[in-house]
Design a protein around this motif. Structure first.
Motif, PDB file in Angstrom:
ATOM      1  N   ARG A   1     -27.983  -2.746  18.576  1.00  0.00           N
ATOM      2  CA  ARG A   1     -26.570  -2.806  18.959  1.00  0.00           C
ATOM      3  C   ARG A   1     -25.757  -3.570  17.909  1.00  0.00           C
ATOM      4  N   PHE A   2     -24.527  -3.075  17.718  1.00  0.00           N
ATOM      5  CA  PHE A   2     -23.617  -3.667  16.725  1.00  0.00           C
ATOM      6  C   PHE A   2     -22.259  -3.920  17.356  1.00  0.00           C
ATOM      7  N   ALA A   3     -21.475  -4.775  16.708  1.00  0.00           N
ATOM      8  CA  ALA A   3     -20.032  -4.814  16.965  1.00  0.00           C
ATOM      9  C   ALA A   3     -19.401  -4.049  15.820  1.00  0.00           C
ATOM     10  N   GLY A   4     -18.649  -3.009  16.130  1.00  0.00           N
ATOM     11  CA  GLY A   4     -17.979  -2.252  15.075  1.00  0.00           C
ATOM     12  C   GLY A   4     -18.635  -0.923  14.777  1.00  0.00           C
ATOM     13  N   ALA A   5     -19.698  -0.568  15.498  1.00  0.00           N
ATOM     14  CA  ALA A   5     -20.341   0.739  15.285  1.00  0.00           C
ATOM     15  C   ALA A   5     -21.187   1.090  16.509  1.00  0.00           C
ATOM     16  N   GLU A   6     -21.497   2.370  16.644  1.00  0.00           N
ATOM     17  CA  GLU A   6     -22.344   2.843  17.746  1.00  0.00           C
ATOM     18  C   GLU A   6     -23.777   2.354  17.540  1.00  0.00           C
ATOM     19  N   PRO A   7     -24.549   2.217  18.633  1.00  0.00           N
ATOM     20  CA  PRO A   7     -25.956   1.817  18.473  1.00  0.00           C
ATOM     21  C   PRO A   7     -26.743   2.863  17.687  1.00  0.00           C
ATOM     22  N   VAL A   8     -27.829   2.441  17.047  1.00  0.00           N
ATOM     23  CA  VAL A   8     -28.723   3.384  16.373  1.00  0.00           C
ATOM     24  C   VAL A   8     -30.167   3.077  16.767  1.00  0.00           C
ATOM     25  N   VAL A   9     -30.991   4.112  16.646  1.00  0.00           N
ATOM     26  CA  VAL A   9     -32.434   3.916  16.809  1.00  0.00           C
ATOM     27  C   VAL A   9     -33.008   3.833  15.393  1.00  0.00           C
ATOM     28  N   ALA A  10     -33.724   2.745  15.114  1.00  0.00           N
ATOM     29  CA  ALA A  10     -34.291   2.571  13.768  1.00  0.00           C
ATOM     30  C   ALA A  10     -35.814   2.512  13.874  1.00  0.00           C
ATOM     31  N   ARG A  11     -36.490   3.270  12.991  1.00  0.00           N
ATOM     32  CA  ARG A  11     -37.958   3.194  12.972  1.00  0.00           C
ATOM     33  C   ARG A  11     -38.407   1.820  12.473  1.00  0.00           C
ATOM     34  N   PHE A  12     -37.622   1.228  11.585  1.00  0.00           N
ATOM     35  CA  PHE A  12     -38.012  -0.048  10.977  1.00  0.00           C
ATOM     36  C   PHE A  12     -36.735  -0.812  10.635  1.00  0.00           C
ATOM     37  N   ILE A  13     -36.745  -2.136  10.849  1.00  0.00           N
ATOM     38  CA  ILE A  13     -35.552  -2.946  10.581  1.00  0.00           C
ATOM     39  C   ILE A  13     -35.870  -3.973   9.496  1.00  0.00           C
ATOM     40  N   ILE A  14     -34.979  -4.059   8.512  1.00  0.00           N
ATOM     41  CA  ILE A  14     -35.154  -5.082   7.471  1.00  0.00           C
ATOM     42  C   ILE A  14     -34.096  -6.156   7.679  1.00  0.00           C
ATOM     43  N   GLY A  15     -34.557  -7.363   7.912  1.00  0.00           N
ATOM     44  CA  GLY A  15     -33.649  -8.495   8.076  1.00  0.00           C
ATOM     45  C   GLY A  15     -33.329  -9.074   6.708  1.00  0.00           C
ATOM     46  N   ALA A  16     -32.119  -8.763   6.211  1.00  0.00           N
ATOM     47  CA  ALA A  16     -31.631  -9.315   4.930  1.00  0.00           C
ATOM     48  C   ALA A  16     -30.352 -10.068   5.256  1.00  0.00           C
ATOM     49  N   ASP A  17     -30.346 -10.697   6.428  1.00  0.00           N
ATOM     50  CA  ASP A  17     -29.111 -11.275   6.962  1.00  0.00           C
ATOM     51  C   ASP A  17     -29.013 -12.777   6.730  1.00  0.00           C
ATOM     52  N   GLY A  18     -29.652 -13.245   5.657  1.00  0.00           N
ATOM     53  CA  GLY A  18     -29.378 -14.595   5.199  1.00  0.00           C
ATOM     54  C   GLY A  18     -30.206 -15.677   5.875  1.00  0.00           C
ATOM     55  N   ALA A  19     -29.847 -16.929   5.519  1.00  0.00           N
ATOM     56  CA  ALA A  19     -30.665 -18.093   5.851  1.00  0.00           C
ATOM     57  C   ALA A  19     -30.870 -18.285   7.355  1.00  0.00           C
ATOM     58  N   ARG A  20     -29.856 -17.955   8.143  1.00  0.00           N
ATOM     59  CA  ARG A  20     -29.995 -18.121   9.603  1.00  0.00           C
ATOM     60  C   ARG A  20     -30.087 -16.733  10.236  1.00  0.00           C
ATOM     61  N   SER A  21     -31.193 -16.075   9.998  1.00  0.00           N
ATOM     62  CA  SER A  21     -31.348 -14.666  10.348  1.00  0.00           C
ATOM     63  C   SER A  21     -31.495 -14.435  11.854  1.00  0.00           C
ATOM     64  N   ARG A  22     -30.628 -13.560  12.357  1.00  0.00           N
ATOM     65  CA  ARG A  22     -30.750 -13.135  13.762  1.00  0.00           C
ATOM     66  C   ARG A  22     -31.869 -12.130  13.912  1.00  0.00           C
ATOM     67  N   VAL A  23     -32.018 -11.304  12.871  1.00  0.00           N
ATOM     68  CA  VAL A  23     -33.057 -10.274  12.928  1.00  0.00           C
ATOM     69  C   VAL A  23     -34.431 -10.936  13.062  1.00  0.00           C
TER      70      VAL A  23
END
Ligand SMILES: Cc1cc2nc3c(=O)[nH]c(=O)nc-3n(C[C@H](O)[C@H](O)[C@H](O)COP(=O)(O)OP(=O)(O)OC[C@H]3O[C@@H](n4cnc5c(N)ncnc54)[C@H](O)[C@@H]3O)c2cc1C
Length: 375
Positions: free
Chosen positions: A128-150
């Motif tokens: 789920r995102f703010a600003g876009a529709e949800p997507v189904v992902a086979r694999f997620i890469i967390g490149a979201d910085g030092a305090r990663s939510r992913v």
């Protein structure tokens, strides 16, 4: 609902480079970043070290002149130690241009990049995102910085030890002196790390970083105090930009990967604990991450994920973590003054040159790599 092979969260250097490598292998890659433009919210000084410049083809036009001189100042600021290399050791990048170039190369490879989209969560079902529709992902890469939510959502390790850094960047009139990297070791302004002044040919960067628990008056106040009479600072000729953020210095995290995804860049703790440099690992470690992701998505074999083992990588950081512990403990100006004095001798200068000019800021994590491509 849209399905993608790989969702990359974060369009910093690590996310964009990884996305490009994955798209080049024919995977369907989507990148999201909460920033509306890659030229805003830049957090880094953008100093690239020689090894990165040697190993990756960064766009030359985005890099400032080569820097060979480092001046180390004790807390008294008297008689700095000058170390001069016989080759260019650092170049400071225009990071907005680096990100834009990385974005273009990732998009040319086929990655789709959506800015102004905030990742919300992926613990259950579609992402789920703010600003876009949800997507189904086979694999997620967390490149979201030092305090990663992913990292948190995937149940992977999260960074716990940070320096906090801040800098001001301002335009300068055309340069008249040889460029140099001024490093001020003073626990009153930069406890456990240093204050710096460096320029990219067009701008001066004046910054401080240190342990937040020891920055009682706050990093911004310390930065302003430092900037008021920082050595080597050229007079501003235009608007001042402020940058900053946390820098994870606890070493690469142990649990970096699971069948649902993996972490790269600051999210993975991929920063040299000693120098706090994180740009090289954004490129170097992301290559291994991309290779492992491709192999896993092609074969479905979870064993291939073991090649991205943070526990094994951590053993390569023991020396750097030890030195970081020593730096962290140096909180008295008198002790730092004495430590800098010890660097004045031949042996001390050799140690300093090894840290500042050596190839060991971040180890090679992928023994197979010798590609010479980059964003
Ligand atoms: C003041 C300072 C100076 C530094 N100077 C240097 C230097 O000179 N040289 C060096 O080698 N290293 C330096 N570093 C460290 C280096 O900048 C980082 O290690 C590196 O930039 C990390 O890149 P990254 O791609 O992993 O993360 P980032 O560049 O932090 O990118 C993460 C991206 O994720 C996005 N994001 C985060 N959360 C979400 C979300 N929920 N949804 C969508 N998007 C999200 C962010 O908007 C961001 O664009 C410095 C750090 C600081 C703080």
């Amino acid at each position: 609902m849209q399905t993608v092979d790989v969702l990359v969260v974060g369009a910093g250097l690590a996310g964009l480079h990884t996305a490009r490598l994955l798209a080049e292998q024919g995977l369907d890659v989507m990148v999201v970043d909460r920033r509306r433009s890659l030229s805003v919210g830049v957090r880094t000084t953008g100093i690239f070290v020689r090894r990165t410049l040697d190993d990756f083809d960064l766009p030359d036009a985005a890099l400032g002149p080569g820097i060979r001189d480092v001046l180390l100042y004790p807390p008294s600021r008297r008689a700095p130690i000058r170390l001069t290399s016989d080759r260019d050791e650092y170049r400071v990048a225009d990071m907005a241009a680096i990100y834009e170039h990385a974005r273009r190369t990732a998009e040319s490879a086929g990655a789709r990049i959506h800015l102004g989209v905030r990742y919300i969560e992926a613990s259950t079902g579609p992402v789920r995102f703010a600003g876009a529709e949800p997507v189904v992902a086979r694999f997620i890469i967390g490149a979201d910085g030092a305090r990663s939510r992913v990292a948190r959502d995937l149940g992977l390790d999260v960074n716990r030890r940070f320096l906090v850094g801040a800098e001001i960047v301002h335009p300068i009139a055309s340069r008249t002196t040889v460029p140099a990297f001024h490093c001020v070791l003073d626990p009153r302004i930069a406890p456990g790390y240093l204050g710096w002044v460096i320029d990219d040919g067009w701008h001066t960067h004046v910054g401080v970083a240190g342990y937040p628990d020891a920055m009682r008056t706050g990093v911004r106040h310390l930065l302003d105090a430092f900037a008021a009479d920082a050595p080597g600072r050229a007079a501003p000729t235009g608007p001042i930009e402020r940058r900053g953020g946390p820098i994870p210095v606890g070493g690469v995290l142990k649990r970096l990967v699971c069948p649902a995804g993996l972490l790269v860049g600051d999210a993975a703790g991929a920063v040299s604990p000693l120098t706090a440099g994180g740009l090289d690992p954004c490129l170097r470690m992301s290559e291994l991450a991309a290779a492992v992701t491709v192999a896993y998505l092609r074969t479905g074999d979870q064993h291939v994920l073991r090649a991205y083992d943070g526990g094994a990588l951590r053993t390569r950081f023991r020396g750097r973590l030890l030195l970081r512990g020593i730096f962290a403990g140096m909180r008295s100006p008198a002790a730092v003054e004495a430590a800098v004095a010890a660097l004045r001798g031949r042996a001390g200068r050799a140690v300093a040159a090894r840290i500042l000019f050596g190839d060991g800021s971040f180890p090679d994590v992928d023994q197979r790599r010798r590609t010479r491509s980059a964003p």
